[in-house]
Structure formats: structure tokens, C-alpha cells
Write a protein that holds these residues in place. Structure first.
Motif, PDB file in Angstrom:
ATOM      1  N   HIS A  17       0.838  -1.186   0.000  1.00  0.00           N
ATOM      2  CA  HIS A  17       0.000   0.000   0.000  1.00  0.00           C
ATOM      3  C   HIS A  17       0.876   1.240   0.000  1.00  0.00           C
ATOM      4  O   HIS A  17       2.026   1.193   0.447  1.00  0.00           O
ATOM      5  N   THR A  18       0.339   2.343  -0.496  1.00  0.00           N
ATOM      6  CA  THR A  18       1.048   3.614  -0.502  1.00  0.00           C
ATOM      7  C   THR A  18       0.290   4.613   0.355  1.00  0.00           C
ATOM      8  O   THR A  18      -0.915   4.819   0.156  1.00  0.00           O
ATOM      9  N   LEU A  19       0.998   5.221   1.289  1.00  0.00           N
ATOM     10  CA  LEU A  19       0.388   6.221   2.166  1.00  0.00           C
ATOM     11  C   LEU A  19       0.932   7.591   1.802  1.00  0.00           C
ATOM     12  O   LEU A  19       2.125   7.865   1.957  1.00  0.00           O
ATOM     13  N   LEU A  20       0.053   8.442   1.274  1.00  0.00           N
ATOM     14  CA  LEU A  20       0.417   9.840   1.059  1.00  0.00           C
ATOM     15  C   LEU A  20       0.346  10.530   2.415  1.00  0.00           C
ATOM     16  O   LEU A  20      -0.705  10.558   3.059  1.00  0.00           O
ATOM     17  N   TYR A  21       1.440  11.098   2.835  1.00  0.00           N
ATOM     18  CA  TYR A  21       1.696  11.445   4.229  1.00  0.00           C
ATOM     19  C   TYR A  21       2.177  12.891   4.320  1.00  0.00           C
ATOM     20  O   TYR A  21       2.475  13.535   3.317  1.00  0.00           O
ATOM     21  N   GLN A  22       2.227  13.402   5.529  1.00  0.00           N
ATOM     22  CA  GLN A  22       2.859  14.694   5.792  1.00  0.00           C
ATOM     23  C   GLN A  22       3.448  14.640   7.187  1.00  0.00           C
ATOM     24  O   GLN A  22       2.754  14.240   8.139  1.00  0.00           O
ATOM     25  N   ILE A  73      -3.398   4.475  -0.719  1.00  0.00           N
ATOM     26  CA  ILE A  73      -3.638   3.895  -2.033  1.00  0.00           C
ATOM     27  C   ILE A  73      -3.540   2.380  -1.913  1.00  0.00           C
ATOM     28  O   ILE A  73      -2.491   1.838  -1.574  1.00  0.00           O
ATOM     29  N   LEU A  74      -4.647   1.697  -2.177  1.00  0.00           N
ATOM     30  CA  LEU A  74      -4.685   0.239  -2.086  1.00  0.00           C
ATOM     31  C   LEU A  74      -4.012  -0.392  -3.304  1.00  0.00           C
ATOM     32  O   LEU A  74      -3.845   0.268  -4.332  1.00  0.00           O
ATOM     33  N   PRO A  75      -3.636  -1.664  -3.198  1.00  0.00           N
ATOM     34  CA  PRO A  75      -2.976  -2.320  -4.332  1.00  0.00           C
ATOM     35  C   PRO A  75      -3.798  -2.328  -5.618  1.00  0.00           C
ATOM     36  O   PRO A  75      -3.223  -2.416  -6.703  1.00  0.00           O
ATOM     37  N   ASP A  76      -5.130  -2.241  -5.516  1.00  0.00           N
ATOM     38  CA  ASP A  76      -5.936  -2.228  -6.743  1.00  0.00           C
ATOM     39  C   ASP A  76      -6.176  -0.814  -7.254  1.00  0.00           C
ATOM     40  O   ASP A  76      -6.914  -0.616  -8.204  1.00  0.00           O
ATOM     41  N   GLY A  77      -5.547   0.181  -6.629  1.00  0.00           N
ATOM     42  CA  GLY A  77      -5.650   1.559  -7.083  1.00  0.00           C
ATOM     43  C   GLY A  77      -6.674   2.393  -6.358  1.00  0.00           C
ATOM     44  O   GLY A  77      -6.703   3.611  -6.524  1.00  0.00           O
ATOM     45  N   MET A  78      -7.532   1.795  -5.557  1.00  0.00           N
ATOM     46  CA  MET A  78      -8.530   2.563  -4.824  1.00  0.00           C
ATOM     47  C   MET A  78      -7.853   3.442  -3.777  1.00  0.00           C
ATOM     48  O   MET A  78      -6.919   3.018  -3.100  1.00  0.00           O
ATOM     49  N   ALA A  79      -8.320   4.678  -3.645  1.00  0.00           N
ATOM     50  CA  ALA A  79      -7.772   5.617  -2.670  1.00  0.00           C
ATOM     51  C   ALA A  79      -8.742   5.765  -1.503  1.00  0.00           C
ATOM     52  O   ALA A  79      -9.923   6.048  -1.706  1.00  0.00           O
ATOM     53  N   LEU A  80      -8.232   5.574  -0.289  1.00  0.00           N
ATOM     54  CA  LEU A  80      -9.044   5.728   0.912  1.00  0.00           C
ATOM     55  C   LEU A  80      -8.660   7.000   1.656  1.00  0.00           C
ATOM     56  O   LEU A  80      -7.477   7.312   1.811  1.00  0.00           O
ATOM     57  N   PHE A  81      -9.642   7.728   2.138  1.00  0.00           N
ATOM     58  CA  PHE A  81      -9.459   8.903   2.992  1.00  0.00           C
ATOM     59  C   PHE A  81     -10.753   9.055   3.769  1.00  0.00           C
ATOM     60  O   PHE A  81     -11.796   8.516   3.370  1.00  0.00           O
ATOM     61  N   ASP A  82     -10.804   9.632   4.970  1.00  0.00           N
ATOM     62  CA  ASP A  82      -9.735  10.293   5.696  1.00  0.00           C
ATOM     63  C   ASP A  82      -9.070   9.330   6.669  1.00  0.00           C
ATOM     64  O   ASP A  82      -9.152   8.123   6.492  1.00  0.00           O
ATOM     65  N   SER A  83      -8.460   9.852   7.739  1.00  0.00           N
ATOM     66  CA  SER A  83      -7.699   9.002   8.652  1.00  0.00           C
ATOM     67  C   SER A  83      -8.579   7.971   9.362  1.00  0.00           C
ATOM     68  O   SER A  83      -8.142   6.835   9.590  1.00  0.00           O
ATOM     69  N   ASP A  84      -9.801   8.327   9.712  1.00  0.00           N
ATOM     70  CA  ASP A  84     -10.680   7.369  10.391  1.00  0.00           C
ATOM     71  C   ASP A  84     -10.995   6.176   9.491  1.00  0.00           C
ATOM     72  O   ASP A  84     -10.999   5.022   9.936  1.00  0.00           O
ATOM     73  N   VAL A  85     -11.270   6.456   8.226  1.00  0.00           N
ATOM     74  CA  VAL A  85     -11.571   5.388   7.270  1.00  0.00           C
ATOM     75  C   VAL A  85     -10.330   4.519   7.065  1.00  0.00           C
ATOM     76  O   VAL A  85     -10.418   3.282   7.017  1.00  0.00           O
ATOM     77  N   ILE A  86      -9.177   5.152   6.953  1.00  0.00           N
ATOM     78  CA  ILE A  86      -7.936   4.407   6.765  1.00  0.00           C
ATOM     79  C   ILE A  86      -7.680   3.481   7.949  1.00  0.00           C
ATOM     80  O   ILE A  86      -7.309   2.312   7.779  1.00  0.00           O
ATOM     81  N   CYS A  87      -7.896   3.984   9.155  1.00  0.00           N
ATOM     82  CA  CYS A  87      -7.663   3.160  10.339  1.00  0.00           C
ATOM     83  C   CYS A  87      -8.629   1.969  10.387  1.00  0.00           C
ATOM     84  O   CYS A  87      -8.235   0.847  10.738  1.00  0.00           O
ATOM     85  N   GLU A  88      -9.887   2.198  10.044  1.00  0.00           N
ATOM     86  CA  GLU A  88     -10.847   1.090   9.987  1.00  0.00           C
ATOM     87  C   GLU A  88     -10.376   0.032   8.986  1.00  0.00           C
ATOM     88  O   GLU A  88     -10.460  -1.174   9.242  1.00  0.00           O
ATOM     89  N   TYR A  89      -9.904   0.488   7.843  1.00  0.00           N
ATOM     90  CA  TYR A  89      -9.423  -0.451   6.824  1.00  0.00           C
ATOM     91  C   TYR A  89      -8.215  -1.230   7.324  1.00  0.00           C
ATOM     92  O   TYR A  89      -8.147  -2.465   7.189  1.00  0.00           O
ATOM     93  N   LEU A  90      -7.240  -0.528   7.901  1.00  0.00           N
ATOM     94  CA  LEU A  90      -6.042  -1.192   8.399  1.00  0.00           C
ATOM     95  C   LEU A  90      -6.386  -2.226   9.461  1.00  0.00           C
ATOM     96  O   LEU A  90      -5.771  -3.299   9.523  1.00  0.00           O
ATOM     97  N   ASP A  91      -7.389  -1.909  10.269  1.00  0.00           N
ATOM     98  CA  ASP A  91      -7.777  -2.842  11.327  1.00  0.00           C
ATOM     99  C   ASP A  91      -8.362  -4.128  10.749  1.00  0.00           C
ATOM    100  O   ASP A  91      -8.390  -5.153  11.430  1.00  0.00           O
ATOM    101  N   SER A  92      -8.811  -4.074   9.498  1.00  0.00           N
ATOM    102  CA  SER A  92      -9.379  -5.268   8.859  1.00  0.00           C
ATOM    103  C   SER A  92      -8.308  -6.174   8.253  1.00  0.00           C
ATOM    104  O   SER A  92      -8.615  -7.294   7.841  1.00  0.00           O
ATOM    105  N   LEU A  93      -7.057  -5.706   8.207  1.00  0.00           N
ATOM    106  CA  LEU A  93      -6.013  -6.455   7.518  1.00  0.00           C
ATOM    107  C   LEU A  93      -5.241  -7.407   8.419  1.00  0.00           C
ATOM    108  O   LEU A  93      -4.488  -8.235   7.909  1.00  0.00           O
ATOM    109  N   HIS A  94      -5.398  -7.284   9.732  1.00  0.00           N
ATOM    110  CA  HIS A  94      -4.595  -8.124  10.621  1.00  0.00           C
ATOM    111  C   HIS A  94      -5.522  -9.032  11.430  1.00  0.00           C
ATOM    112  O   HIS A  94      -6.727  -8.796  11.533  1.00  0.00           O
ATOM    113  N   THR A  95      -4.938 -10.056  12.026  1.00  0.00           N
ATOM    114  CA  THR A  95      -5.717 -11.047  12.763  1.00  0.00           C
ATOM    115  C   THR A  95      -5.551 -10.936  14.275  1.00  0.00           C
ATOM    116  O   THR A  95      -6.099 -11.748  15.014  1.00  0.00           O
ATOM    117  N   SER A  96      -4.796  -9.928  14.738  1.00  0.00           N
ATOM    118  CA  SER A  96      -4.633  -9.721  16.177  1.00  0.00           C
ATOM    119  C   SER A  96      -5.875  -9.017  16.740  1.00  0.00           C
ATOM    120  O   SER A  96      -6.847  -8.771  16.018  1.00  0.00           O
TER     121      SER A  96
END
Length: 227
Positions: A17-22, A73-96
Motif C-alpha cells: 500500500h502507498t500512504l500519502l503522508y505529511q 492507495i490500495l494495491p488495486d488503485g482505490m484511494a481511501l481517505f480520511d484518517s478514520d476510514v484508513i484506520c478502519e481499513y487497516l484494522d481489517s487487515l490483521h488477525t490480532s
């Protein structure tokens, strides 16, 4: 060269994934700290992008029509924003254990803390505009005081209500990155007279995810030196 946004991936769960950051955005840092705490840091390419309401960044606008970071930026090209949405998505990627609980009272407590942290950052941004960013002749002191009042009230609330023994969660990440931004910008004192909040803040800032992502840099406005 970075990967084009249009890249396709057969497996979003395992792709990069690509994170556009500041480096001086509390919202971007929240997303990155969340990713690190989920153990996903090695799957995210972090690319710093300067953004400002007065200084257009075309690359960010192509990914987010609001022109703001963070954008994931997800591997399929979809762009997620804002930070709350990104965090929800990231939380779905791990099994802990999930950092944003999926149900029950605990979920609403975490989301409430996350919302409070978001409000602190929003008030801090508005306060900074009226005390530093906006040309002095255009500043409105009553608005500045109103925003500062929100910050002080939030700090007092946290001193009484924050549970320092609660397990790590997304609300805490949002709060720690938000408070550290308030300190970075020297906007308002949340430490003096609030020993519980101050101790929690110091303890959280010692986490490796926070140490690795400290704030740096200044805002670049059009036609003005960085501030």
C-alpha cells in the motif's frame, strides 16, 4: 519511482500500500502509528506530500478531491481517505486483537475518544489559523479564544475521564498523535495541572510507533515562508 495508482492487485490483503503522508499532520501520523501498531508497517510505502489550503498539491488532489492527507492507495488503485476510514481499513487487515472494537460498549467508547481527539485537532488547527497562520490584520481574536476554550475543556475532561489502564486502541492513538501535535505547535498547555493526562501522554509517546514518527517540518503556504 513510486507505483502508479492504477496498479491492479490480485490480493489486496497481502499487497503493498502507498500512504500519502505529511510529517507535520496529526491526521496522517494517526494513520501511520495505527499501521505500525497493527504490524503493517512493512506493507506500506510512506510518501511525504506537502499540502496546504493555500498551496495546491496536484498529486494529492488526484487521489483525494479534498486535497488532504492522509490518503491510502490500495494495491488495486482505490484511494481511501480520511484518517478514520484508513484506520478502519487497516484494522481489517490483521488477525490480532482489533484496535477498533467491532461491537458493544467498548466500541462506542473507543469511537468517542477518537472523535474527541479529532475535535481537539480541528480546534487546534482553527486556533492556529487565528493566532499564527492568517495575516495579522485578518485575525479574529474572539474566534481564537473560542477555539482555545474547546481545547482547555477537552483537556480537563480527559484528566477526569481517560482510563490509563485501558488496552491499546484506536482512540488512544488518535489522542496521543493529536496531543503531541498540540505540543509540537505550542498551541495550548495540556500538561500543567493535569498529572493523569500528562503521565498517560508521556507513557504513550515512549511507544516505538510514536518514537519512529515524530513531527518535523513546517507548513508551506503560497507566497509565504514556511510556518
Amino acid at each position: 519511482m513510486t507505483t502508479p495508482f492504477s496498479q491492479k492487485s490480485d490480493d489486496i490483503q497481502n499487497g503493498n500500500h502507498t500512504l500519502l503522508y505529511q510529517t507535520h499532520s496529526p491526521f496522517a501520523r494517526k494513520a501511520l502509528v495505527f499501521a505500525l501498531e497493527c504490524g503493517l508497517g512493512d506493507r506500506i510505502e510512506v510518501i511525504h506530500q506537502e499540502t496546504s489550503p493555500t498551496n495546491r498539491n496536484d498529486r494529492v488532489f488526484r487521489a483525494n478531491p479534498l486535497g488532504k492527507v492522509p490518503v491510502l492507495i490500495l494495491p488495486d488503485g482505490m484511494a481511501l481517505f480520511d484518517s478514520d476510514v484508513i484506520c478502519e481499513y487497516l484494522d481489517s487487515l490483521h488477525t490480532s486483537r482489533k484496535l477498533i472494537p467491532v461491537a458493544g460498549t467498548e466500541r462506542w467508547q473507543v469511537l468517542r475518544l477518537q472523535a474527541l481527539a479529532q475535535g481537539i485537532c480541528d480546534a487546534g488547527v482553527a486556533y492556529r489559523w487565528e493566532t499564527n497562520r492568517r495575516p495579522e490584520n485578518l485575525r479574529y481574536p474572539p474566534l481564537a479564544e473560542g477555539q482555545k476554550t474547546k481545547l482547555i475543556e477537552a483537556f480537563d475532561y480527559l484528566e477526569n475521564e481517560l482510563d490509563p489502564k485501558a488496552p491499546l486502541n484506536g482512540g488512544q492513538i488518535a489522542l496521543a498523535t493529536g496531543l503531541d501535535w498540540i505540543a509540537f505547535r505550542e498551541l495550548a498547555d495540556f500538561r500543567t495541572g493535569r498529572p493523569r493526562l500528562n503521565q498517560w501522554y508521556e507513557d504513550f509517546c515512549a511507544r516505538p510507533s510514536m518514537v519512529q514518527t515524530g513531527y518535523s517540518g513546517q507548513t508551506h503556504d503560497q507566497g509565504q515562508p514556511p510556518s
